[in-house]
Design an enzyme around this catalytic site. Structure first.
Site, PDB file in Angstrom:
ATOM      1  N   ASN A  10      17.717 -17.926   7.192  1.00  0.00           N
ATOM      2  CA  ASN A  10      17.010 -16.842   7.868  1.00  0.00           C
ATOM      3  C   ASN A  10      15.525 -17.187   7.871  1.00  0.00           C
ATOM      4  O   ASN A  10      14.854 -17.069   6.853  1.00  0.00           O
ATOM      5  CB  ASN A  10      17.254 -15.517   7.131  1.00  0.00           C
ATOM      6  CG  ASN A  10      16.445 -14.370   7.711  1.00  0.00           C
ATOM      7  OD1 ASN A  10      15.931 -14.458   8.826  1.00  0.00           O
ATOM      8  ND2 ASN A  10      16.332 -13.281   6.953  1.00  0.00           N
ATOM      9  N   TRP A  11      15.038 -17.631   9.030  1.00  0.00           N
ATOM     10  CA  TRP A  11      13.648 -18.077   9.111  1.00  0.00           C
ATOM     11  C   TRP A  11      12.654 -16.926   9.065  1.00  0.00           C
ATOM     12  O   TRP A  11      11.453 -17.155   8.907  1.00  0.00           O
ATOM     13  CB  TRP A  11      13.435 -18.860  10.409  1.00  0.00           C
ATOM     14  CG  TRP A  11      14.061 -20.211  10.444  1.00  0.00           C
ATOM     15  CD1 TRP A  11      14.931 -20.748   9.526  1.00  0.00           C
ATOM     16  CD2 TRP A  11      13.859 -21.220  11.436  1.00  0.00           C
ATOM     17  NE1 TRP A  11      15.286 -22.019   9.891  1.00  0.00           N
ATOM     18  CE2 TRP A  11      14.643 -22.333  11.067  1.00  0.00           C
ATOM     19  CE3 TRP A  11      13.110 -21.280  12.608  1.00  0.00           C
ATOM     20  CZ2 TRP A  11      14.686 -23.496  11.829  1.00  0.00           C
ATOM     21  CZ3 TRP A  11      13.150 -22.437  13.363  1.00  0.00           C
ATOM     22  CH2 TRP A  11      13.927 -23.537  12.975  1.00  0.00           C
ATOM     23  N   HIS A  96      19.693  -6.401   7.459  1.00  0.00           N
ATOM     24  CA  HIS A  96      18.871  -7.048   6.439  1.00  0.00           C
ATOM     25  C   HIS A  96      17.994  -6.001   5.766  1.00  0.00           C
ATOM     26  O   HIS A  96      17.525  -5.052   6.402  1.00  0.00           O
ATOM     27  CB  HIS A  96      18.006  -8.147   7.064  1.00  0.00           C
ATOM     28  CG  HIS A  96      17.348  -9.032   6.044  1.00  0.00           C
ATOM     29  ND1 HIS A  96      16.201  -8.664   5.371  1.00  0.00           N
ATOM     30  CD2 HIS A  96      17.687 -10.262   5.570  1.00  0.00           C
ATOM     31  CE1 HIS A  96      15.859  -9.620   4.538  1.00  0.00           C
ATOM     32  NE2 HIS A  96      16.741 -10.612   4.636  1.00  0.00           N
ATOM     33  N   GLU A  98      15.031  -5.931   4.896  1.00  0.00           N
ATOM     34  CA  GLU A  98      13.707  -5.726   5.510  1.00  0.00           C
ATOM     35  C   GLU A  98      13.814  -4.822   6.729  1.00  0.00           C
ATOM     36  O   GLU A  98      12.891  -4.039   7.009  1.00  0.00           O
ATOM     37  CB  GLU A  98      13.100  -7.086   5.859  1.00  0.00           C
ATOM     38  CG  GLU A  98      12.706  -7.867   4.623  1.00  0.00           C
ATOM     39  CD  GLU A  98      12.535  -9.353   4.847  1.00  0.00           C
ATOM     40  OE1 GLU A  98      12.266 -10.056   3.855  1.00  0.00           O
ATOM     41  OE2 GLU A  98      12.692  -9.817   6.000  1.00  0.00           O
ATOM     42  N   GLY A 234      16.493 -17.576   2.619  1.00  0.00           N
ATOM     43  CA  GLY A 234      15.214 -17.238   3.218  1.00  0.00           C
ATOM     44  C   GLY A 234      14.248 -18.403   3.162  1.00  0.00           C
ATOM     45  O   GLY A 234      14.347 -19.365   3.915  1.00  0.00           O
TER      46      GLY A 234
END
Length: 252
Positions: A10-11, A96, A98, A234
Site C-alpha cells: 500500500n503505497w 483502511h 486511515e 505500508g
C-alpha cells in the site's frame, strides 16, 4: 490444506513517475516468480496507468487504495470500481484505518464499497482492526466483529470467499510498533472463527493477512503463524529490497 500466501503493498500518498518506475522495475526483476504465493501493489490513482504498463504480464498484480461505493454520478473527486478495472486492477483496499479515521468511513460504508468492488470483479482487501484505546479496553474482538458483520450482513458470507481480509491494529500502523506474532495470530484466529460460524469451508480457505509495521526482519516470524497468510505492507513496500524479501517470506 495450505493456503497460498499473499502480500500487497500500500503505497499510500507517496511516489512520483521517476521513483515509481525505478521501484516497479526493481520489484519485477526481484520477483520473477513465487511458490504458492502472490503479490500486488496498490498505488495512487494517477499512477495506475504506469503500474499497468510496467506490471502487465509479470507476477505482480496491481490495484487501488480506495473506491467509491457508487458506480457513477455527480460525486466530484471520487473513483469507481469500474474505473479501476479499466486500468487492469485486480485488487482494491477497502476500509483502511486511515479512511475510517481521517475520512469518517463507517462500517456500513465500507460494506457498500466491498460490494461495489465485487460487482466489478475486483478482489476487495477488507481492512479490520482496533485502536490502542479499544485494545486497552479489551474491545478488540467486539470492534472487529462489528466490522466483519457489517460486510457479511450486506453481501452474505459466500461473497467473503472472493476477498482478502487484512487485520491491521491501528496502533501499529506507521508507528514502528508491531503486534507480537502471537497477538496477531490470536486476532487472525478470531476472524477465521467468526467466519467459520457462518461457513467453515470459506473460513478455512480465506486469506487473512497482517498489516502493521511489517518489515523484512519480522515477516517470516509473523507469516509462520497458522492463521497469518501474508501481509498488507505500508512503508516497507516503498523499498524494493524490503518488499521483495517480504513477498518471498510469504511463500509456502
Amino acid at each position: 490444506m495450505t493456503r497460498a500466501g499473499f502480500v500487497a503493498g500500500n503505497w499510500k500518498m507517496y511516489g512520483n513517475l521517476v521513483q515509481n518506475q525505478e521501484l516497479l522495475a526493481a520489484i519485477v526483476l526481484g520477483i520473477p516468480s513465487l511458490q504458492n504465493a502472490s503479490c500486488a501493489v496498490c498505488v495512487p490513482y494517477p499512477y495506475l496507468a504506469q503500474a499497468q504498463s510496467v506490471l502487465k504480464g509479470t507476477h505482480v498484480a496491481w490495484g487501488g487504495q480506495n473506491i467509491s461505493q457508487h458506480h457513477q454520478g455527480a460525486y466530484t473527486g471520487e473513483v469507481s470500481a469500474g474505473m479501476l478495472t479499466d486500468f487492469g486492477c485486480r485488487y482494491v483496499i477497502v476500509g483502511h484505518s486511515e479512511r475510517r479515521t481521517l475520512y469518517g468511513e463507517d462500517n456500513q460504508m465500507v460494506a457498500e464499497k466491498f460490494h461495489s468492488a465485487q460487482e466489478q470483479s475486483l478482489v476487495p482487501i477488507l481492512c479490520v482492526g482496533e485502536t490502542l484505546a479499544q485494545r486497552e479496553a479489551n474491545e478488540t474482538e467486539q470492534v472487529i466483529a462489528r466490522q466483519l458483520d457489517a460486510v457479511i450482513g450486506l453481501v452474505g458470507v459466500n461473497a467473503i470467499k472472493q476477498s482478502v481480509i487484512a487485520y491491521e491494529p491501528v496502533w501499529a500502523i506507521g508507528t514502528g510498533e508491531t503486534a507480537t506474532p502471537q497477538q496477531a495470530q490470536d486476532v487472525h484466529a478470531f476472524v477465521r472463527n467468526r467466519i467459520a460460524a457462518h461457513n467453515s469451508e470459506i473460513a478455512a480457505d480465506i486469506q487473512i493477512v497482517y498489516g502493521g509495521s511489517v518489515k523484512a526482519n519480522n515477516a517470516s516470524e509473523l507469516f509462520a503463524m497458522p492463521d497469518i497468510d501474508g501481509g498488507l505492507i505500508g512503508g516497507a513496500s516503498l523499498v524494493a529490497a524490503e518488499f521483495i524479501s517480504i513477498c518471498f517470506a510469504a511463500q509456502s
